[in-house]
Scaffold this motif. Structure first.
Motif, PDB file in Angstrom:
ATOM      1  N   ALA A  91      45.190  19.774  27.396  1.00 47.61           N
ATOM      2  CA  ALA A  91      44.013  18.987  27.777  1.00 47.61           C
ATOM      3  C   ALA A  91      42.904  19.965  28.121  1.00 47.61           C
ATOM      4  O   ALA A  91      43.111  20.884  28.913  1.00 47.61           O
ATOM      5  CB  ALA A  91      44.323  18.079  28.959  1.00 47.61           C
ATOM      6  N   SER A  92      41.734  19.783  27.514  1.00 50.26           N
ATOM      7  CA  SER A  92      40.646  20.733  27.751  1.00 50.26           C
ATOM      8  C   SER A  92      39.294  20.067  27.582  1.00 50.26           C
ATOM      9  O   SER A  92      39.165  19.018  26.945  1.00 50.26           O
ATOM     10  CB  SER A  92      40.752  21.918  26.778  1.00 50.26           C
ATOM     11  N   GLY A  93      38.281  20.690  28.163  1.00 50.69           N
ATOM     12  CA  GLY A  93      36.909  20.224  28.022  1.00 50.69           C
ATOM     13  C   GLY A  93      35.995  21.422  27.864  1.00 50.69           C
ATOM     14  O   GLY A  93      36.276  22.491  28.400  1.00 50.69           O
ATOM     15  N   SER A  94      34.913  21.273  27.113  1.00 55.53           N
ATOM     16  CA  SER A  94      33.990  22.387  26.912  1.00 55.53           C
ATOM     17  C   SER A  94      32.573  21.861  26.780  1.00 55.53           C
ATOM     18  O   SER A  94      32.349  20.713  26.389  1.00 55.53           O
ATOM     19  CB  SER A  94      34.371  23.188  25.663  1.00 55.53           C
ATOM     20  N   GLN A 107      39.401  17.310  24.674  1.00 58.35           N
ATOM     21  CA  GLN A 107      40.497  17.049  23.733  1.00 58.35           C
ATOM     22  C   GLN A 107      41.824  16.999  24.469  1.00 58.35           C
ATOM     23  O   GLN A 107      42.085  17.819  25.350  1.00 58.35           O
ATOM     24  CB  GLN A 107      40.553  18.134  22.655  1.00 58.35           C
ATOM     25  N   VAL A 108      42.655  16.023  24.107  1.00 57.92           N
ATOM     26  CA  VAL A 108      44.011  15.899  24.651  1.00 57.92           C
ATOM     27  C   VAL A 108      44.971  15.790  23.472  1.00 57.92           C
ATOM     28  O   VAL A 108      44.778  14.966  22.572  1.00 57.92           O
ATOM     29  CB  VAL A 108      44.162  14.672  25.567  1.00 57.92           C
ATOM     30  N   GLU A 109      45.997  16.630  23.474  1.00 53.97           N
ATOM     31  CA  GLU A 109      46.941  16.680  22.353  1.00 53.97           C
ATOM     32  C   GLU A 109      48.330  16.224  22.784  1.00 53.97           C
ATOM     33  O   GLU A 109      48.863  16.668  23.806  1.00 53.97           O
ATOM     34  CB  GLU A 109      47.033  18.103  21.806  1.00 53.97           C
ATOM     35  N   PHE A 110      48.918  15.336  21.967  1.00 57.36           N
ATOM     36  CA  PHE A 110      50.288  14.870  22.139  1.00 57.36           C
ATOM     37  C   PHE A 110      51.107  15.304  20.920  1.00 57.36           C
ATOM     38  O   PHE A 110      50.566  15.914  19.991  1.00 57.36           O
ATOM     39  CB  PHE A 110      50.340  13.347  22.269  1.00 57.36           C
ATOM     40  N   GLU A 111      52.382  14.975  20.926  1.00 62.07           N
ATOM     41  CA  GLU A 111      53.243  15.308  19.788  1.00 62.07           C
ATOM     42  C   GLU A 111      52.786  14.587  18.527  1.00 62.07           C
ATOM     43  O   GLU A 111      52.761  15.161  17.445  1.00 62.07           O
ATOM     44  CB  GLU A 111      54.696  14.919  20.103  1.00 62.07           C
ATOM     45  N   THR A 112      52.405  13.312  18.668  1.00 63.56           N
ATOM     46  CA  THR A 112      52.017  12.512  17.511  1.00 63.56           C
ATOM     47  C   THR A 112      50.514  12.523  17.273  1.00 63.56           C
ATOM     48  O   THR A 112      50.061  12.729  16.147  1.00 63.56           O
ATOM     49  CB  THR A 112      52.495  11.056  17.679  1.00 63.56           C
TER      50      THR A 112
END
Length: 225
Positions: A91-94, A107-112
């Motif tokens: 999870a990140s922000g810029s 942006q937030v990343e999961f497995e799917t």
């Protein structure tokens, strides 16, 4: 008489040792259970969190990457995506920009799935932009505001092991939703983009469900007009 008195004492001693052994086994079993439970809890993946750094002060009513990340990385995001058992990996922000146009994003990343939430302060209205967003773009009102659903692609970047220049190209297909920053569509947008790790085209129903829940939690969303 001495032999008669020794018998009960030996019997009591034997029972005491047996009882102590039972208590010891119980204590050890309890200890191993607590240890196993603690180890299991520690081995479970913890959801990714946004940066703990200080949130930059926004200029006027502008959103920041940190605020966008806070809104996007919500506890029920995996459930909204239809994958409730998954845990956020990153999870990140810029706070980025294109020339003089501010484009903060998160942006937030999961497995799917991977989800991004961004804002564009270009002063352009959203209504009518489907004409420049491709044949798969269509108007879509969201929370009472003009919006556009459209298709896009991620960018694939591969790095060379020999230290040479990185190669880039089109990545997986994505679906995106651009929504006006205010009900009167006086310029600027907030965008939600969704793509799948397996390369399948994301379902618009999933994208809309996420967008409707996330956008209304942005600072000042309901009061903008």
């Amino acid at each position: 008489m001495a032999e008669e008195n020794d018998a009960p004492m030996k019997s009591a001693s034997a029972w005491g040792q047996a009882l102590a052994a039972v208590v010891l086994v119980g204590a050890l079993s309890g200890g191993f259970w607590v240890l196993a439970k603690t180890s299991a809890a520690e081995s479970e993946p913890k959801p990714a969190t946004c940066s703990d750094g200080e949130t930059p002060a926004p200029k006027g009513k502008r959103l920041t990457g940190a605020r966008l990340c806070e809104a996007l990385n919500r506890p029920d995001l995996a459930a909204l995506l239809g994958t409730p058992t998954e845990t956020a990996k990153t999870a990140s922000g810029s706070d980025s920009s294109i020339g003089k146009i501010a484009t903060p994003q998160a942006q937030v990343e999961f497995e799917t799935y991977t989800v991004t939430l961004s804002a564009t302060y270009d002063g352009l209205p959203v209504a009518g932009s489907e004409g420049v967003l491709g044949s798969y773009a269509r108007p879509q009102k969201v929370l009472g505001r003009p919006g556009v659903l459209y298709s896009t692609r991620t960018i694939s970047i591969s790095f060379r092991l020999d230290g040479g220049d990185a190669d880039s190209g089109p990545g997986v297909p994505a679906r995106a939703l651009s929504v006006a920053q205010d009900p009167k569509d006086r310029g600027g947008s907030v965008d939600v983009t969704l793509w799948r790790a397996d390369g399948a085209v994301p379902d618009d129903a999933v994208l809309l469900r996420v967008a409707e829940r996330v956008l209304q939690t942005l600072p000042g969303w309901t009061s903008r007009g």
